[in-house]
Design an enzyme around this catalytic site. Sequence first.
Site, PDB file in Angstrom:
ATOM      1  N   CYS A 132       0.801  -1.217   0.000  1.00 49.49           N
ATOM      2  CA  CYS A 132       0.000   0.000   0.000  1.00 49.49           C
ATOM      3  C   CYS A 132       0.835   1.269   0.000  1.00 49.49           C
ATOM      4  O   CYS A 132       1.785   1.388   0.779  1.00 49.49           O
ATOM      5  CB  CYS A 132      -0.867  -0.037   1.254  1.00 49.49           C
ATOM      6  N   ARG A 139     -12.128   0.108  -5.159  1.00 42.54           N
ATOM      7  CA  ARG A 139     -12.219   0.571  -3.781  1.00 42.54           C
ATOM      8  C   ARG A 139     -11.634   1.968  -3.602  1.00 42.54           C
ATOM      9  O   ARG A 139     -11.622   2.503  -2.539  1.00 42.54           O
ATOM     10  CB  ARG A 139     -11.546  -0.440  -2.852  1.00 42.54           C
TER      11      ARG A 139
END
Length: 503
Positions: free
Chosen positions: A315, A411
């Site tokens: 991430c 998302r």
Amino acid sequence: MEPDGVMAKDLFKPGEGLTYDDLIIMPGFIEFAPADVSLTTRVSRNIAVRRPLVSSPMDTVTEDRMAIALALAGGLGIIHYNNTVEEQVKLVRRVKRFENGMITDPVVLSPNRTIADLKRIKKEQGFSGIPITEDGTLNSKLVGIVTNRDIDFEAVDTKPLREVMSTDLLTAKKGVTLEQCNELMRKSKRGKLPVIDDKGRLVALTSRRDLLKNRDFPEASKDKNSQLLCGAAVSTKPQDRDRIGALAEAGVNVFVIDSAQGWSSYQIETIAYLKKTWPAIDVIAGNVVTARQAGALIDAGCDGLRVGMGPGSICTTQEMMAVGRGQGTAVFHVSAAAAKHGIPVIADGGISLIGHIAKALALGASAVMCGSLFAGASESPGEYFYREGVRLKRYRGMASIEAMKSGGGKRYFTEATQKVQIPQGVSGAVPDRGSVHDLVAYLSEGLRLALQDMGYRDIPSLHKATQKGELRFERRSHSAQREGAVHDLHSYVDPQLGQKSEL
Ligand code: IMP
């Protein structure tokens, strides 16, 4: 005597974000064995499992094989949605229809295919004994079966299977138990037993070899119909409503609204829609990192919360978007707020060690969600490959350029068609972790030992101890962290990976 350390609420000072590695837990008094520790927990209001382990809805982590293996081992898999509605539904169905020992998606051929086709499948997939149905698909009329015996002496590879298949079929009727199949195969000395419905259509296959190595899974996560539990990711997009309906029809047990920043009007509307339309299916909302975000989603009616913004191994959200929170702080504050409403919290991302799971649970999470840890397991999608002698599998963030190009990034409020895409993740590789069954056994035993060291027999009493301030914490300085990890060696063998690591 005054206890050492501080209460969790005093550890997390305003204006500062801590993560798992920044903290350590004070030992408790031991008066029981690790085997006495229960890992039973809830992943959402109505879903209890025996292992606090959930796999991430990512296209390099959770498809049917991962969800089946994890549910058998006592956890829960969340099927990703970087695919068409039909594909995602097919994956959920495979989990829901899975019966230990029954092959519910066997390779099937039509009578017009050739011996060469059969030999190719045998070489690629390593099995023989293929059922033949009228149109070469499952749920079509069974007309024969081809085993090694039928083709061993056949010299002409172009011969159609119709001419070599055995047609004196021994079959079992849908609803048969594995014990009955076992008995039928034992008596008839056959290696494969097709299972058909009352119209003679093939619905499954049982194999003697599989039955012989069949294991029992007493910890398996099952619903009231004794089917394995399965979750699925969905988005807040209005065009995904068809997906939601199809997943519900397929028997999914929990929806996970997959969003990197869950505090949005879209998510609140989606929770309301899901709870109104499918009240019997739990909804895990998120992701959140603050009590305020959590409160809004709890008020909207969610049954569970996913916590984490930025801790994932792949991430880059915190770097790119400047938003997020240290995962330890996020888990503690959201769990404390959610506990007042009886809503379980899943700590999502940044888990690479048993100690991280133990800390997440101690801070109030009821379960953890892992991507990288499970991506290296044999049950994740994708093939292993070697780089510099190390066996690896590909693992990528759902907001990596690569995943977004193939339809991911839902998302992150981005569209695959958008001209400029801002990645919030990377793609890379993770080491081989063996089978999920062995991995879960290893993590579970480690967690039992960790809970024993803390002095608690189960996850709910650990949570209570944190809330009451009985479980004590300390912040670790950088040198304390260095001291706590392997240090001052030239090289060592990593106990998790069995591989040599350089310091
Ligand atoms: P890991 O277990 O540390 O590898 O983290 C997995 C988690 O990272 C997932 O469950 C998601 O919450 C999150 N995640 C997945 N893809 C991305 C991405 O591309 N960017 C940021 N976070 C991601």
